[in-house]
Design an enzyme around this catalytic site. Structure first.
Site, PDB file in Angstrom:
ATOM      1  N   GLU A 158     -19.401-129.854 -47.062  1.00  7.40           N
ATOM      2  CA  GLU A 158     -18.516-130.261 -47.999  1.00  7.40           C
ATOM      3  C   GLU A 158     -18.354-132.004 -48.553  1.00  7.40           C
ATOM      4  O   GLU A 158     -17.968-132.002 -49.661  1.00  7.40           O
ATOM      5  CB  GLU A 158     -16.996-129.767 -47.488  1.00  7.40           C
ATOM      6  N   SER A 559      31.167 -86.840 -25.800  1.00  5.44           N
ATOM      7  CA  SER A 559      31.533 -87.061 -24.321  1.00  5.44           C
ATOM      8  C   SER A 559      31.189 -88.283 -23.581  1.00  5.44           C
ATOM      9  O   SER A 559      31.778 -88.562 -22.292  1.00  5.44           O
ATOM     10  CB  SER A 559      31.254 -85.847 -23.617  1.00  5.44           C
TER      11      SER A 559
END
Length: 900
Positions: A158, A559
């Site tokens: 790079e 219930s």
């Protein structure tokens, strides 16, 4: 002047001529030369220059002598050449000033406070990461953690002059252009590491002159403010390394499953090569291209002298060596999404997705896996019983042999995963379906659940159907060249793997025909004493529906409301052995008339029943009677103290669950009963720390007394009977001390079971997202209880539900042997064998019975309910308004209330 006239040349008029020295000047020159000869060796000459005689100006010359025509022409030639140069220079200055005025230069010194986006991690109770939140997957390196081999690889490919330039490298620009011309493609870039860092930190990737100028200026500013090592470390932490990995520490872990400091030469070269074009260089999608790029990095390292020839040859001979990325099956996605919402409401979205928060949660990964598996299997089984609904889709254009489905991009071919296939052909013997490049065959065994024998009865060419892929027994793991993550590097929220699908050769997978269940469900597992949510499942599939039914869905509870009625009655002095008369009874409705007639689920009535028996078998009329006797406001108050915050309407139907409550809310209320009457607010976050370890939040328990420990224990003892003899009797075979209650709503649209052990409270809900019947007879016992049982059984096998744990009675509770059906001390009825046996009943001290059954009791208890009526003495306030038996024969619970 004529052409034949000769011009006299004057060298003083020629700016390029060298004038002869005068005699004085020659003498001075000789003196200077002599002085130079006498100066000691190595001594620098004086900085002053020999002063030449000044030439007269043009104005002075014009006074002394006449200007010749040739001189005039020379002057014109001079101005003709210099004027454009001067104009260009002025234009350049003006252009530079204009560009400088347009360029916005960020303050690079602010990087001292810059924090790149970090991964926020969610940890389970053991500290293991089960999910993450991040816009970019990133792990930061310190300056002293940068490995030399990776540093050398990056600099070689790079920015080979990184340590010698000041941000811009002109030599690299020339070198890159020549290399790209030779290669016939863009192989090298001219941007320095500092320029790339400037672009990443401050700019966009737009290809404009302005951006390039800004990038260059910023690179120079960065070089002025930071050391080379600081710049390189920032670069290594910020750059995109594909598949959602930002920074080389995260990339090293992702591609090689190792710390960045342990990278080998060929591995470091591969990572350094990816940075140029992350979206292109994927070792999973384009391994040959990535290998070519890696070898280029190695050649650059060799050319720059970082490695020798033997090291280069050994490295290029190595394979890429990336680890297989098996498809992820995320753990607890509903739990993670709930966490995200809570964290964002407290800390904000940026902190959650970029702040690197460390979040310790209450999740128990083992319990969560168990809950997810049980719910998935249970809902699929319920849906299978409803039958095959037909292929969900069909190709609109294209041929089955070549068509591509968009869904395939998110449907990896792996064991345990569901994928969509295109039907190539369907015969009575076999159906062939194409999934990407694979072709799978469905036989009669693959479609067994549909209760059809011939695939051609189910599928036709061109239709699209779901397949569940399973690994055959003994199948060996396959080499993985598959993909993971997003091509452009974006990481999803909650994308950290906890479970992975088995890596098996796709050709060996066994297909089964499937259809996504329309029915939904939810599971909640709480630690009763602490309120910690150990597991939460909000639906069948988070990818299809992110709606968290465990926390967000308000459904009628049927219930499952009854324990709060009986708990309030116990506080009023009632006991489990007290009796109530079960018969058709009318109550005042909202219209203030006797218009509400609750009905028992079984369409039968039992006459004289104990409160224990009525609760265990979920008999409806006694529950409504009991609420009416003690007052609906007391039931609401008891429910509120147990943690129910949803709206409760003061009508008789509340006893049968005519109230909409979320599963998590209901589980917390049951946990208060299990926790000896102390309600603890459910929670999911233990503590939160910043990325640098600073504690930002710690959970503080919120508790209150819901009821006395004695009342809570007696109620728990009654609910244990539901497992021993009542609607949850199928749990009796488990080696655990359990209590709980089923719940079913009108038209079987919601099914519940909420149960608890001494440590955990667990809830299962099953139903549709819209009010729709699950099918005739699909009560809580049939739809929800089997899922709950599977969770409990797996919990026993895994060890997180422990055998031998039992509910401990607090002081103030006594036990007495009583007849099951009469609630009296054992006597003549027990001897006659008509009481259903004798059991040890729990009582608040001083409330235990003192009277034994008589022969008359034995006679009455065996009569039908309508013959028992003359022998029954109603309790104070007990409603005895009755109707004929044939008027109460409906199987409904009535008024949207529940029964099971």
């Amino acid at each position: 002047m004529g052409d034949n006239e000769a011009m006299q040349y004057d060298p003083r008029d020629d700016p390029d001529a060298t004038l002869p020295l005068s005699a004085d000047d020659e003498a001075k020159k000789d003196e200077t030369t002599a002085t130079e000869a006498d100066r000691p060796s190595g001594e620098r000459p004086p900085t002053g220059r020999v002063r030449q005689p000044r030439r007269k100006s043009i104005a002075a010359a014009s006074v002394d002598e006449a200007v010749s025509p040739e001189t005039v022409r020379n002057r014109r030639r001079f101005f003709r050449w210099t004027a454009p140069i001067a104009a260009t220079a002025i234009l350049g200055v003006l252009t530079g000033l204009s560009v400088a005025a347009l360029i916005h230069m960020p303050r690079v010194d602010t990087l001292a406070e810059y924090n790149p986006g970090l991964i926020s991690e969610l940890r389970d109770e053991d500290g293991e990461v089960f999910a993450t939140f991040a816009r970019q997957r990133r792990v930061l390196l310190d300056e002293n953690e940068v490995p030399e081999v990776l540093e050398n690889a990056l600099i070689a490919v790079e920015d080979s002059n990184f340590y010698s330039h000041g941000g811009i490298d002109l030599a690299a620009i020339v070198r890159a252009e020549l290399a790209n011309l030779r290669a016939g493609e863009i192989e090298e870039g001219a941007g320095t590491i500092t320029m790339q860092l400037a672009r990443t930190l401050f700019l966009t990737r737009e290809q404009t002159l302005r951006r390039k100028i800004e990038e260059a200026f910023l690179a120079v500013e960065l070089e002025k403010n930071y050391s080379k090592q600081q710049l390189l470390t920032m670069y290594m932490n910020l750059m995109n390394v594909s598949h959602g990995n930002y920074g080389f520490a995260a990339a090293s872990r992702y591609y090689f499953d190792k710390h960045v400091g342990d990278l080998e030469l060929h591995e470091a070269a591969m990572l350094a090569g990816i940075v140029q074009i992350p979206s292109r260089f994927s070792p999973y999608r384009r391994p040959d291209l990535v290998r070519k790029r890696r070898d280029h990095v190695l050649r650059r390292m060799l050319a720059e002298g970082y490695i020798d020839q033997p090291a280069y040859e050994a490295a290029v001979a190595e394979p890429l060596g990336v680890v297989a990325q098996t498809p992820e099956l995320p753990l607890a996605p509903y739990f993670a999404e709930d966490l995200r919402q809570e964290l964002e409401s407290t800390f904000g979205s940026d902190a959650v997705h970029d702040g690197g928060l460390q979040v310790w949660t209450t999740l128990d990964a083992e319990v969560q896996r168990t809950a997810e598996t049980a719910l998935s299997d249970g809902l699929l089984g319920i849906d299978h019983r409803r039958g095959w609904r037909g292929a969900p889709d069909k190709l609109e254009e294209g041929e089955p042999e070549s068509a591509e489905l968009d869904a395939w991009a998110n449907q990896p071919i792996a064991a345990g995963r569901w994928v969509q296939g295109i039907v190539l052909e369907s015969t009575p013997e076999v159906a062939r379906l194409r999934v990407q490049e694979q072709v799978y065959e469905l036989t009669a065994e693959s479609i067994e659940w549909t209760r059809r024998q011939r695939p051609s009865d189910l599928l036709s060419r061109g239709e699209i159907a779901w397949l569940r892929l399973e690994a055959p027994e003994g199948a060996a793991p396959a080499e993985q060249d598959g993909e993971a993550g997003d091509e452009n590097g974006e990481a999803d929220a909650a994308d950290e793997p906890d479970r992975v699908a088995a890596a098996v050769d796709p050709a060996e997978l066994v297909p089964f025909l499937e259809q996504p269940p329309e029915v939904q469900g939810a599971v909640v597992v709480l630690e009763s004493a602490t309120g910690a949510v150990r597991a939460m499942v909000g639906g069948w599939d988070f990818e299809r529906s992110e709606f968290n039914r465990a926390r967000q869905a308000k459904r009628q509870i049927g219930s499952a409301m009854k324990p709060f009625v009986y708990g309030a009655a116990l506080e009023m002095g009632y006991t489990p052995a007290d009796t109530i008369f079960d018969a058709p009874t009318g109550f005042l409705g909202a219209d203030q008339k006797v218009s509400y007639w609750p009905r028992n689920h079984s369409r039968r009535y039992g006459g004289i029943l104990t409160l224990r028996y009525a609760l265990e078998h979920s008999v409806n009329v006694p529950a409504v009677k009991l609420l009416d006797m003690i007052g609906v406001e007391r039931v609401i108050d008891f429910s509120r103290r147990c943690g129910i915050t949803s709206e409760l309407y003061p009508y008789p139907s509340l006893a049968l669950g005519a109230a909409e409550i979320t599963p998590l809310e209901l589980a917390g209320a049951y946990a208060a009963i299990a926790n000896q009457g102390t309600w603890v607010e459910p929670y999911i976050i233990e503590r939160v720390e910043s990325a640098d370890g600073e504690e930002l939040m710690r959970h503080t328990p919120v508790t209150r007394t819901a009821t006395d420990p004695q009342v809570a224990y007696v109620l728990t003892h009654m609910l244990e009977g539901t497992v021993e003899r009542g609607t949850a009797v199928s749990l009796r075979e488990l080696p655990l001390d359990l209590a709980g209650k089923t719940g079913t709503t009108d038209d079987y649209s919601d099914a519940w079971f909420v149960g608890f052990s001494p440590r955990y409270t667990m809830l299962v809900w099953v139903g549709y997202d819209v009010k729709k019947s699950l099918g005739s007879g699909m009560t809580g016992t049939r739809a929800a209880l089997p899922i709950w049982k599977q969770i409990a059984q797996d919990g026993v096998d895994a060890g997180w539900l422990r055998e031998g744990e039992s509910f401990t009675p607090p002081p103030g509770v006594v036990f007495e042997q009583v007849e099951y059906k009469t609630g009296m001390l054992p006597g003549a009825a027990a001897q006659a064998g008509v009481t259903g046996g004798v059991l040890s009943e729990a009582f608040l001290a001083g409330s235990e019975p003192v009277q034994a059954s008589t022969p008359r009791t034995a006679l009455v208890i065996g009569l039908p309910w309508y013959q028992q009526r003359p022998f029954y003495l109603p309790k104070e306030g007990e409603n005895m308004t009755q109707t004929a038996p044939d008027e109460a024969g409906d199987d409904d619970a009535g008024d949207g209330a529940g029964a099971d």
